[in-house]
Scaffold this motif. Structure first.
Motif, PDB file in Angstrom:
ATOM      1  N   SER A   1       0.834  -1.214   0.000  1.00  0.00           N
ATOM      2  CA  SER A   1       0.000   0.000   0.000  1.00  0.00           C
ATOM      3  C   SER A   1       0.863   1.257   0.000  1.00  0.00           C
ATOM      4  CB  SER A   1      -0.936   0.014   1.215  1.00  0.00           C
ATOM      5  OG  SER A   1      -1.845  -1.052   1.155  1.00  0.00           O
ATOM      6  N   PHE A   2       1.945   1.230   0.774  1.00  0.00           N
ATOM      7  CA  PHE A   2       2.816   2.401   0.825  1.00  0.00           C
ATOM      8  C   PHE A   2       3.458   2.655  -0.531  1.00  0.00           C
ATOM      9  CE2 PHE A   2       6.593   4.846   1.758  1.00  0.00           C
ATOM     10  CZ  PHE A   2       6.124   5.772   2.673  1.00  0.00           C
ATOM     11  N   CYS A   3       3.917   1.576  -1.183  1.00  0.00           N
ATOM     12  CA  CYS A   3       4.501   1.725  -2.524  1.00  0.00           C
ATOM     13  C   CYS A   3       3.498   2.319  -3.494  1.00  0.00           C
ATOM     14  CB  CYS A   3       4.964   0.369  -3.056  1.00  0.00           C
ATOM     15  SG  CYS A   3       6.389  -0.333  -2.223  1.00  0.00           S
ATOM     16  N   ILE A   4       2.274   1.814  -3.450  1.00  0.00           N
ATOM     17  CA  ILE A   4       1.234   2.267  -4.372  1.00  0.00           C
ATOM     18  C   ILE A   4       0.911   3.733  -4.148  1.00  0.00           C
ATOM     19  CG2 ILE A   4      -1.163   1.961  -5.096  1.00  0.00           C
ATOM     20  CD1 ILE A   4      -0.866  -1.001  -4.204  1.00  0.00           C
ATOM     21  N   VAL A   5       0.833   4.144  -2.881  1.00  0.00           N
ATOM     22  CA  VAL A   5       0.434   5.519  -2.558  1.00  0.00           C
ATOM     23  C   VAL A   5       1.425   6.526  -3.121  1.00  0.00           C
ATOM     24  CG1 VAL A   5       0.198   7.184  -0.675  1.00  0.00           C
ATOM     25  CG2 VAL A   5      -0.941   4.975  -0.524  1.00  0.00           C
ATOM     26  N   TYR A   6       2.725   6.364  -2.796  1.00  0.00           N
ATOM     27  CA  TYR A   6       3.659   7.411  -3.245  1.00  0.00           C
ATOM     28  C   TYR A   6       3.933   7.338  -4.743  1.00  0.00           C
ATOM     29  CZ  TYR A   6       8.164   4.807  -3.553  1.00  0.00           C
ATOM     30  OH  TYR A   6       9.206   3.988  -3.906  1.00  0.00           O
ATOM     31  N   THR A   7       3.772   6.125  -5.336  1.00  0.00           N
ATOM     32  CA  THR A   7       3.949   6.005  -6.791  1.00  0.00           C
ATOM     33  C   THR A   7       2.793   6.660  -7.530  1.00  0.00           C
ATOM     34  OG1 THR A   7       5.141   3.925  -6.531  1.00  0.00           O
ATOM     35  CG2 THR A   7       4.252   4.390  -8.705  1.00  0.00           C
ATOM     36  N   SER A   8       1.562   6.369  -7.110  1.00  0.00           N
ATOM     37  CA  SER A   8       0.395   6.938  -7.792  1.00  0.00           C
ATOM     38  C   SER A   8       0.296   8.442  -7.575  1.00  0.00           C
ATOM     39  CB  SER A   8      -0.890   6.250  -7.309  1.00  0.00           C
ATOM     40  OG  SER A   8      -1.079   6.438  -5.925  1.00  0.00           O
TER      41      SER A   8
END
Length: 490
Positions: free
Chosen positions: A162-169
């Motif tokens: 989730s953390f990866c997805i948040v800052y990437t998106s």
């Protein structure tokens, strides 16, 4: 267990910096050109670190030292082959793709051989990177499940992904590239801690070279043999070169970086800057694996149930001083997120530009941007589910497993790119023949999901995982060249 609040503070600071980068660049993304390509404004050194960090995942950080511990120094020599590929890519493929000015690498396949190859290339990339993300999420969760055995691994997968997805998106390619640069520093510091502590555990009266030689770590019995099945130096160099062809020629996450700098020369420089980093990688992986071996030989005995990918996390949590162990866990996160974020961003580009082009071409930039961000979430969730599957079934040597996946999914597409770029007489028909031959080769050698076992005559060939790409890519190029030559004579 040597874990306390100081480690949590180190990890919290790391995550805060990464999230801050994502939020900062979220405000600067006005359109898909910003989100996907960074408007060609990213500094050369930052792009260089990003390319390096993208290829140096948790798979490398945890998996290669485990392989070195088990199989010797030979398993850390793949960067020698990658360096050759970097030089070739800088001089040939960077100018090629910069001149095309395509949004994805697979647009070229449509220009050269038709729309079907663009879709096939993009789908192969998407499937390959969904599996790659799952493997890369699986490894740090394995590490954290050792640190926090009372926490459900499912929860850990959800939190990390989730953390990866948040800052990437949020931040797009600029956030990905700048966070990669920061993560490169963190993972190099973490690796240095492991090497130093491992070496410092060696008694003064011990001859290190003699110890390594006795275990065949420096020079294994088959190191200089010419073999397709053994772990040889030639196999590692050739395999490292061939496996990286897909990354530097046909994989959107690296090819996308070629357009993030101001000019072609700057893009070339960003690749050449990777050469010293790759040489450092050899020292890092060999040093980490050797340090672990020496520590568990002379300081403490490694429990029998701690094997393969669990060795490094076990060492970090139990024997690295407080605070520094938090730094190394942050380095594992850095290795994970640098690759996952790049894959998520690149997959969203491919889905938006290659697969949903007919839907998105008439939409405004804001709608396209929203679709791209939604795709990052969808792919992240799917990869997380696959990571949970890996946690259930396990993998004794995930590094070698990933090399075989690279040959199976990346090999045929890498071959088609080489056919299109270098065989001028190749047409759509010869490209199809080359692709199908390489696909059959990949299935025959790799036997994915044991499909080939339905044939009573099948005997799985003994091929070193690093060399699967040799046969897959080679058969694609050779068969396409033969067909194109025959058709030219007609």
């Amino acid at each position: 267990m040597n874990w306390n609040w100081l480690n949590w503070i180190v990890i919290f600071i790391y995550f805060s910096i990464i999230l801050g980068i994502g939020i900062y660049f979220n405000r600067k993304n006005k359109n898909t050109e910003d989100y996907f390509r960074g408007s060609g404004s990213i500094p050369t050194l930052v792009t260089a670190c990003s390319i390096y960090a993208t290829s140096l995942s948790s798979l490398s950080f945890i998996g290669i030292p485990g392989s070195v511990y088990k199989n010797g120094w030979i398993m850390g020599m793949a960067p020698l082959g990658i360096i050759l590929m970097v030089i070739w890519a800088a001089e040939t493929f960077v100018p090629f793709f910069r001149e095309l000015k395509v949004e994805t690498a697979y647009e070229y396949l449509e220009i050269r051989f038709g729309k079907e190859f663009r879709v096939i290339g993009s789908l192969s990339f998407i499937i390959f990177h969904i599996i790659r993300i799952a493997i890369i999420l699986y490894l740090p969760v394995l590490a954290l499940s050792i640190v926090l055995p009372s926490i459900n691994p499912t929860v850990l997968v959800v939190l990390v992904s989730s953390f990866c997805i948040v800052y990437t998106s949020l931040g797009g390619i600029k956030a990905v590239v700048w966070s990669d640069a920061f993560q490169t520093i963190v993972l190099l510091l973490g690796a240095s801690v492991i090497i130093f502590l491992g070496i410092s555990s060696i008694p003064k009266n011990v001859d290190i070279v003699e110890v390594f030689s006795m275990k065949d770590m420096i020079k294994s019995p088959e190191i200089f043999k010419v073999s397709f099945s053994g772990k040889t130096l030639l196999g590692m160099i050739v395999g490292g070169f061939l496996n990286s062809i897909y990354s530097y020629v046909g994989s959107q996450d690296i090819v996308q970086r070629y357009a993030t700098t101001e000019s072609t020369n700057e893009a070339k420089k960003s690749l050449y800057m990777n050469i010293p980093l790759l040489l450092i990688s050899i020292f890092i992986f060999v040093g980490m694996g050797s340090g672990l071996y020496m520590f568990f030989k002379y300081s403490v005995t490694l429990p029998q149930d701690i094997v393969g990918n669990a060795i490094l996390p076990y060492f970090v949590i139990n024997y690295i001083p407080k605070g520094l162990s938090g730094l190394v866990i942050a380095a594992i996160f850095a290795a994970t997120q640098s690759t996952v974020s790049s894959s998520l961003n690149s997959i969203s580009v491919c889905i938006t530009s290659d697969l949903l082009k007919s839907v998105t071409k008439c939409r405004c930039e804001k709608i396209k941007l929203k679709i791209a961000k939604c795709m990052s979430w969808a792919v992240g969730i799917l990869s997380s589910l696959l990571a949970l599957r890996f946690l259930k079934i396990g993998q004794s040597d995930i590094f070698l497993y990933f090399q075989s996946i690279t040959g199976l999914l990346g090999g045929p597409i890498a071959g088609i790119f080489l056919v299109g770029i270098f065989i001028k007489k190749a047409d759509r028909y010869s490209a199809w023949i080359g692709f199908l031959v390489s696909l059959l080769t990949a299935f025959y050698i790799g036997n994915p999901m044991q499909i080939m076992n339905i044939f009573s005559w099948y005997r799985e060939p003994k091929v070193f995982e690093f060399l699967i790409s040799l046969f897959v890519i080679g058969n694609c190029v050779l068969s396409a060249w033969i067909i194109s030559f025959m058709r030219a004579k007609d």
